[in-house]
Write a protein that holds these residues in place. Structure first.
Motif, short mmCIF file in Angstrom:
data_model
loop_
_atom_site.label_atom_id
_atom_site.label_comp_id
_atom_site.label_asym_id
_atom_site.label_seq_id
_atom_site.Cartn_x
_atom_site.Cartn_y
_atom_site.Cartn_z
N PHE A 83 0.80 -1.30 0.04
CA PHE A 83 -0.09 -0.04 0.14
C PHE A 83 1.03 1.37 0.15
O PHE A 83 0.69 2.20 -0.78
CB PHE A 83 -0.89 -0.13 1.16
N ASN A 84 1.90 1.23 0.76
CA ASN A 84 2.71 2.38 0.91
C ASN A 84 3.60 2.57 -0.25
O ASN A 84 4.39 3.88 -0.33
CB ASN A 84 3.50 2.25 2.14
N ASP A 85 3.80 1.66 -1.22
CA ASP A 85 4.75 1.94 -2.33
C ASP A 85 3.86 2.49 -3.36
O ASP A 85 3.02 2.10 -3.82
CB ASP A 85 5.11 0.61 -2.73
N SER A 86 4.29 4.06 -3.57
CA SER A 86 3.48 4.91 -4.50
C SER A 86 3.40 4.45 -5.84
O SER A 86 2.27 4.82 -6.48
CB SER A 86 4.07 6.25 -4.41
N SER A 87 4.28 3.46 -6.25
CA SER A 87 4.09 2.85 -7.54
C SER A 87 2.94 2.00 -7.88
O SER A 87 2.65 1.76 -9.12
CB SER A 87 5.49 2.05 -8.01
N ASN A 88 2.55 1.53 -6.74
CA ASN A 88 1.31 0.55 -6.92
C ASN A 88 0.02 1.81 -7.24
O ASN A 88 -1.01 1.21 -7.17
CB ASN A 88 1.09 -0.34 -5.64
N GLY A 89 0.12 3.20 -6.92
CA GLY A 89 -0.93 3.83 -7.01
C GLY A 89 -2.01 4.03 -5.90
O GLY A 89 -2.77 4.79 -6.14
N TYR A 90 -2.12 3.21 -4.72
CA TYR A 90 -3.03 3.45 -3.79
C TYR A 90 -2.72 4.56 -2.79
O TYR A 90 -3.66 4.96 -2.22
CB TYR A 90 -2.84 1.94 -2.79
N LEU A 91 -1.41 4.98 -2.61
CA LEU A 91 -1.31 6.20 -1.81
C LEU A 91 -0.54 7.05 -2.49
O LEU A 91 0.70 7.13 -2.71
CB LEU A 91 -0.53 5.51 -0.40
N ILE A 92 -1.31 8.16 -2.97
CA ILE A 92 -0.44 9.22 -3.78
C ILE A 92 -0.65 10.36 -3.13
O ILE A 92 -1.62 10.96 -2.85
CB ILE A 92 -1.28 9.15 -5.25
N ASP A 93 0.59 11.05 -2.82
CA ASP A 93 0.63 12.52 -2.02
C ASP A 93 -0.20 12.15 -0.71
O ASP A 93 -0.86 13.11 -0.12
CB ASP A 93 -0.35 13.49 -2.96
N ASP A 94 0.16 11.09 -0.16
CA ASP A 94 -0.46 10.58 1.02
C ASP A 94 -2.01 10.76 1.29
O ASP A 94 -2.46 10.91 2.63
CB ASP A 94 0.09 11.69 2.09
N ALA A 95 -2.37 10.46 -0.02
CA ALA A 95 -4.19 10.46 -0.03
C ALA A 95 -4.43 9.18 -0.59
O ALA A 95 -3.74 8.44 -1.40
CB ALA A 95 -4.58 11.52 -0.75
N CYS A 96 -5.75 8.40 -0.03
CA CYS A 96 -5.85 7.23 -0.57
C CYS A 96 -7.55 7.18 -0.51
O CYS A 96 -8.27 8.04 0.05
CB CYS A 96 -5.42 6.17 0.36
N VAL A 97 -8.12 6.30 -1.41
CA VAL A 97 -9.59 6.02 -1.16
C VAL A 97 -9.91 4.75 -0.99
O VAL A 97 -9.38 3.85 -1.97
CB VAL A 97 -10.16 6.51 -2.73
N PHE A 98 -10.78 4.32 -0.17
CA PHE A 98 -11.38 2.94 -0.04
C PHE A 98 -13.07 3.21 -0.26
O PHE A 98 -13.43 3.96 -0.32
CB PHE A 98 -11.26 2.46 1.51
N GLY A 99 -13.53 1.81 -0.45
CA GLY A 99 -14.84 1.93 -0.59
C GLY A 99 -15.46 0.42 -0.27
O GLY A 99 -14.90 -0.30 0.10
N ALA A 100 -16.94 0.59 -0.63
CA ALA A 100 -17.50 -0.86 0.17
C ALA A 100 -19.10 -1.01 -0.96
O ALA A 100 -19.50 0.19 -1.44
CB ALA A 100 -17.86 -0.81 1.39
N GLU A 101 -19.33 -2.09 -1.14
CA GLU A 101 -20.69 -2.55 -1.69
C GLU A 101 -20.99 -3.43 -0.86
O GLU A 101 -20.53 -4.57 -0.46
CB GLU A 101 -20.34 -2.77 -3.31
N VAL A 102 -22.41 -3.49 -0.59
CA VAL A 102 -23.23 -4.37 0.16
C VAL A 102 -24.41 -4.74 -0.60
O VAL A 102 -25.18 -3.78 -0.87
CB VAL A 102 -23.61 -3.69 1.55
N TYR A 103 -24.60 -5.99 -0.53
CA TYR A 103 -26.04 -6.52 -1.21
C TYR A 103 -26.59 -7.59 -0.14
O TYR A 103 -26.00 -8.50 0.25
CB TYR A 103 -25.58 -7.23 -2.29
N ILE A 104 -27.97 -7.27 0.22
CA ILE A 104 -28.57 -8.00 1.04
C ILE A 104 -29.44 -9.11 0.57
O ILE A 104 -29.90 -9.03 -0.54
CB ILE A 104 -29.80 -7.02 1.68
N LEU A 105 -29.24 -10.37 0.86
CA LEU A 105 -29.86 -11.51 0.48
C LEU A 105 -31.27 -11.53 1.01
O LEU A 105 -31.30 -11.87 2.41
CB LEU A 105 -29.04 -12.88 0.72
N LYS A 106 -32.16 -11.54 0.44
CA LYS A 106 -33.72 -11.62 1.09
C LYS A 106 -33.94 -12.98 1.12
O LYS A 106 -33.66 -13.94 0.25
CB LYS A 106 -34.72 -10.76 -0.28
N MET A 107 -34.20 -13.48 2.36
CA MET A 107 -34.44 -14.94 2.74
C MET A 107 -36.02 -15.39 2.51
O MET A 107 -36.89 -15.06 2.84
CB MET A 107 -34.55 -15.22 4.01
#
Length: 311
Positions: free
Chosen positions: A134-158
């Motif tokens: 993550f900290n290796d800037s060549s991987n693109g996840y942390l650039i100029d000490d900034a990063c973005v995370f996200g989530a998706e959630v899908y409910i299974l109806k029973m």
């Protein structure tokens, strides 16, 4: 090094251009967050499937979950006090991290399916991404000490249903003989026998003298019908039945018959055949199915078990 992670299940993650549809968490000055005494950060609540959720990140890893040397990500179900007693839900979710150099969001190869309930309101990945990667800037996840995370959630109806088959130790059988005379006087398209009892339930025979469906105009159609009032709610019967048209030549005694194994229940009260016996055979004077304008039909019903259905 490319977009590669290291975690407990796989070191290859999949990427896509589209951002996560449910929540994005942008962090400025990630190094300050990781150096602080703050072990974790929980996002504001977001709504998916009529439920409230929070995205939680451990910038230096969830040590209690074995996440040392990694970024840990967790999904928490919020406001559970408003849910009904005994609540539970199944949800599929995935976490994302943004590769700012390649403009792609990377995630685990497979969505995570988990059961949330009163004793377990949080699930996640203790080893979501290795900090060294993550900290290796060549991987693109942390650039100029900034990063973005996200989530998706899908409910299974029973909507799952279940059933329990109670097989009878000894099948319960019964029979009924129906004499139709005069057969030529049957004017209705459909003719019904009296109710009879077999296997503890009431049945009757249905005939269409001039056919029904594919048998219309060429055959006698015959069916067995269950009286639904004798059937307990949410149950089905496992039945083998035989319907015979008896050959009245005592020397030959060769019936024409139809046998079927099937379920009888609220949605399937009638089973049979549209082409039971052809009208040509019925009216053939060399045959003895119709003698003196009399036709004899017999039904045998054997109950093998009862199925209880639950939602």
């Amino acid at each position: 090094m490319g977009s590669r992670f290291t975690n407990s299940s796989s070191d290859v993650f999949k990427g896509r251009k589209a951002p996560p549809v449910h929540y994005l968490l942008r962090i400025q000055s990630f190094s300050s967050l990781s150096r602080s005494s703050l072990e974790k950060y929980s996002s504001d609540k977001f709504e998916v499937g009529d439920y409230k959720w929070r995205l939680t990140i451990y910038p230096s890893g969830n040590k209690d979950g074995g996440g040392q040397g990694h970024i840990s990500m967790f999904l928490t179900l919020a406001n559970t006090s408003s849910l009904p007693v005994g609540w539970e839900l199944h949800a599929m979710f995935n976490f994302f991290v943004y590769d700012q150099l390649r403009d792609k969001y990377f995630s685990l190869p497979d969505n995570q399916l988990r059961r949330f309930h009163v004793m377990k309101t949080e699930w996640g990945e203790a080893k979501f991404v290795e900090l060294q990667v993550f900290n290796d800037s060549s991987n693109g996840y942390l650039i100029d000490d900034a990063c973005v995370f996200g989530a998706e959630v899908y409910i299974l109806k029973m909507t799952r249903k279940a059933e329990c088959l109670s097989a009878l130790e000894k099948p319960n059988a019964g029979s009924y003989t129906w004499t139709i005379k005069p057969f030529s006087a049957v004017a209705l398209d459909r003719h019904e026998s009296q109710w009879f009892v077999a296997g503890g339930h009431r049945w009757k025979i249905l005939i269409y003298p001039r056919g029904n469906g594919t048998g219309k105009g060429n055959s006698v159609s015959t069916f067995l019908s269950l009286d639904e009032s004798t059937l307990p709610p949410d149950t089905r019967l496992v039945v083998r039945f035989t319907i015979r048209m008896l050959d009245q030549n005592e020397l030959k005694a060769d019936p024409f018959e139809f046998t079927n194994d099937n379920y009888f229940g609220a949605s399937c009260l009638v089973w049979g055949t549209q082409k039971f016996v052809s009208l040509a055979n019925l009216n053939d004077p060399k045959q003895f199915y119709l003698v003196g304008d009399t036709c004899v039909i017999e039904a045998e019903v054997t109950l093998f078990g009862i199925v209880s259905i639950t939602s």
